[in-house]
Design an enzyme around this catalytic site. Structure first.
Site, short mmCIF file in Angstrom:
data_model
loop_
_atom_site.label_atom_id
_atom_site.label_comp_id
_atom_site.label_asym_id
_atom_site.label_seq_id
_atom_site.Cartn_x
_atom_site.Cartn_y
_atom_site.Cartn_z
N GLU A 192 21.42 -23.97 -17.75
CA GLU A 192 20.55 -23.02 -17.04
C GLU A 192 21.36 -21.90 -16.39
OE1 GLU A 192 16.65 -25.60 -15.66
OE2 GLU A 192 18.57 -26.00 -14.64
N ASP A 242 0.84 -1.19 0.00
CA ASP A 242 0.00 0.00 0.00
C ASP A 242 0.88 1.24 0.00
OD1 ASP A 242 0.54 0.86 2.85
OD2 ASP A 242 -0.23 -1.16 3.20
#
Ligand code: DGJ
Length: 740
Positions: free
Chosen positions: A613, A533
């Protein structure tokens, strides 16, 4: 100037670059709200000509004709029990038993600059900011309400809050004190709000405003995973690109409440502020109560226009000052790599592997303190776990920094475990109700941050930790919400203040620590995005978006979050596959594409990756570094491709429109022969764009016969057709630039 008082019409008009907001002092002194919308210089009182509406009562002085009622006139700050039956902004009871308020204007002032709210986070003023203060009073009780408005002309923002003063002679209990009330004359609006749960935060839902009261609220003491405090009222025909939208965003992280009511006359009222469910506040004669601030923005440019206005405003005026001026570090967090199971050597090995991939910051997550081997104990015992880190934090940090990495640490200061030295020493510091078994969440209790000695202890503890060690990042977690609202330090008549005081205490503590350690990057977290928020951004410029790191789930979570909050505020990490939360497998490249929306990092053990990877991670980090300024400062577009395609797509455009990154993920197989078709946004139609690079993941990298150049108009209006991308959750990134 952004604020004007016209003594003839008695109107107060706030203007920004493209909006106007108008109030009028009514015939008896009530402050009426006339208008909020596109820029206009008219007086809008004609919208509210008196008319007799049955069962809408009249003030005694205006009983003639029965046309004027507080129940039908638009109020700037509504109050109950004086003839307005719609949502009230203010509720209280005086010790003499008086309730309700007939609020009339006493005075107003206009001044340059922005008002301050000591003790509460609020928007910082800018060069073109103005303040309006209007004081209303109720003669019977002596209660005064000072309404404060901050007007940001260039940014199109208005801030609002209220200061309630007990100007009467007896104590009173405040039961509701909203930050704002907004009346709109017509009712065909839709409410867009963001609901969710732990691991699935901020999912948008758009519903028609009903002939009823609809409330978006949290009584959890946190802004919550369940109902985010940001809401939008939009026209039914508003799209991403066009249409009227009003955004309402409290700068507040605790219980909240935004209600919308369509009244009998079809007008709509929105009242927003702190949650009133478990709240009361005693005001002695002469005392004031300050509500948190709420941001208001009107946009005629649809949801994208509104989102981008919020992104810019939050970055410039709300988030921790300067935080978005420098690049964010690429971090690796130990949580999903080792959970509670680690020691000095294993973390050092993790750091070395991370460093070899190009990571800049190693974050040691939960489990490093007290005798913490699981989530049942030791919160509050903020000293190194002697078994895992026998030499303490010092040697570990030294070894990690010797690798060339910065060090970050996870903490959860607001909580304590019953099984902890802290609880054994100070059981009264926890929020628990006398005579009742406490409610535990993740086996932990909440510290009473409303108490000064608790805050001081936390400050000293974390001050010492940060002073003693070169820690450049703190992940501040909070893994349960408030429930047992009882403070051992408050008298019975003040127990209703406990939840609110908790938040004020949290802000005070964060303010002290952030001021003391301006170079430490604090990341907020509340079991993922349970406190995402605007109240947190002044301390935490980035917030862990969700505990769900699955890229497909994250597409929805990050998209929902982007309606109100800037992508740079979202912490987004690449994690292992199959994903630990959902069990879903996805290509590493796609996880990277999704995480390259916000503050980028990793949440996995590099040792578990294959050599190929690891090479891919190195390339990802190089790409992220190239893109970082664009992701941090660019304008963000949610692209909504044709509904026939299971395609999520979004775009960043540099402020000068010379560079854009298009990212997309296929969440399913396209049905039949429908091509991967997209139209871009935000580009300069007259400019000529070149594809700098295209990367595809999780699908064959077949050759593509793209034109050498596209005009902005072609990309905007013609669109782009991508080659087929067969595979499970394939994705692509395309970077376009104009020539220098
Ligand atoms: C919840 C957080 O969101 C996770 O990332 C992790 O830090 C755990 N808490 C640790 O307990």
């Amino acid at each position: 100037m952004g604020i004007r008082f016209d003594p003839t019409s008695k109107t107060l008009t706030l203007t920004t670059r493209s909006s106007a907001y108008q109030m009028q002092i009514g015939p008896l002194g009530h402050l009426l709200h006339l208008y909020y919308g596109p820029l206009a210089s008219d007086c809008f009182s004609y919208l509210y000509l008196p008319r007799d509406v049955g069962f809408s009562p009249n003030p005694a002085a205006l009983r003639e004709g029965r046309g004027w009622s507080l129940d039908t006139q638009p109020q700037e700050y509504s109050a109950a029990l004086c003839g307005d039956y719609r949502l009230s902004s203010l509720e209280f009871t005086t010790e003499a038993g008086l309730r309700g308020a007939d609020l009339r204007c006493l005075r107003h002032t206009i001044s340059p600059g922005k008002y301050a709210l000591p003790g509460l986070p609020c928007a910082r003023g800018g060069a073109d900011t103005w303040t309006l203060s209007v004081t209303l009073g109720d003669a019977a009780t002596g209660v005064e309400v000072e309404l404060l408005y901050g007007v940001y002309e260039a940014e199109d923002f208005i801030t609002r809050c209220a200061r309630i003063r007990n100007g009467g002679g007896v104590p009173m209990q405040l039961q509701k004190a909203a930050s704002l009330c907004l009346d709109l004359p017509f009712g065909d609006w839709e409410l867009l709000h963001f609901f969710g749960s732990h691991t699935m935060e901020r999912q948008p839902e758009r519903v028609p405003v009903a002939w009823a009261v609809q409330t978006v609220a949290s009584r959890r003491g946190f802004s919550s995973h369940q109902q985010n405090p940001f809401v939008v009222l939009c026209a039914p025909d508003a799209t991403e690109q066009i249409g009227d939208c009003y955004g309402v965003m409290p700068i507040w992280s605790g219980s909240h409440e935004t209600s919308v009511e369509r009244s009998q006359t079809g007008s709509v009222r929105l009242v927003s502020g702190i949650g009133s469910a478990d709240f009361s506040w005693q005001l002695l004669p002469g005392e004031t109560f300050q509500t948190p601030e709420t941001l208001l923005c009107y946009s005629a440019e649809g949801l994208t226009g509104l989102s981008q206005s919020f992104h810019r405003f939050l970055r410039a005026h709300v988030a921790r000052q300067g935080a978005y001026d420098r690049p964010r570090p690429v971090l690796l967090n130990s949580w999903e790599a080792s959970y509670f199971d680690f020691d000095h050597d294993s973390i050092l090995r993790l750091a070395r592997d991370a460093r070899d991939l190009g990571v800049e910051l190693l974050v040691l997550d939960d489990g490093w303190f007290g005798d913490r081997d699981d989530d049942r104990r030791a919160l509050g015992d903020w000293f190194a776990n002697p078994r895992k880190l026998p030499g303490g934090l010092g040697p570990l940090i030294r070894d990690i920094r010797a690798l060339g990495l910065d060090f970050g640490l996870w903490v959860e200061p607001e909580m304590l475990s019953e099984d902890s030295a802290l609880y054994r020493a100070h059981p009264d510091w926890a929020l628990t109700v006398p005579g009742r078994e406490p409610t535990v969440g993740r086996d932990q209790l909440v510290l009473d941050l409303g108490r000064e000695e608790v805050r001081d202890w936390l400050y000293e503890t974390f001050f010492a930790l940060l002073r003693e060690h070169p820690i450049s990042y703190i992940k501040w977690d909070a893994n349960r919400q408030l429930s047992d609202l009882y403070s051992r330090a408050l008298p019975p008549e003040r127990q209703g203040e406990t939840g609110h005081r908790y938040l004020l205490g949290l802000y005070a503590l964060l303010e002290r620590l952030c001021t003391e350690f301006p170079d430490v990057l604090f990341e907020g977290c509340a079991g993922g995005g349970g406190r995402f928020d605007a109240g947190m951004l002044p301390y935490f410029p980035q917030i862990w978006c969700s505990d769900n790191t699955d890229p497909v789930s994250r597409l929805a979570i990050q998209r929902g979050t982007s309606f109100g909050y800037p992508p740079v505020a979202m912490a987004c990490h690449v994690s292992a596959s199959p994903n630990h939360q959902t069990g879903r497998s996805s290509p590493l490249g796609t996880r990277g594409v999704v995480a390259m929306t916000g503050a980028f990092g990793y949440e996995l053990d590099p040792a578990a990756l294959s050599e190929a990877e690891r090479e891919e991670v190195k390339r990802q980090i190089t790409r992220y570094r190239e893109l970082e300024p664009l992701l941090r400062c660019g304008d963000y577009y949610r692209l909504d491709p044709t509904a026939a395609l299971p395609l999520a797509a979004w775009q960043f455009v540099s402020p000068d429109r010379r560079e854009t990154l298009l990212s997309l993920v296929l969440t399913g197989a396209p049905p039949g022969p429908i091509p991967l078709y997209l139209r871009l946004r935000g580009l300069d139609p007259a400019a000529s764009y070149r594809l700098i690079w295209m990367a595809r993941y999780g699908c064959p990298d077949s050759a593509v016969d793209f034109p050498e150049r596209w005009s902005g108009a072609a990309l905007l209006h013609g669109g782009l057709v991508l080659p087929p991308m067969p595979g499970d959750y394939p994705s692509a990134q395309l970077l376009f630039r104009t020539d220098p």
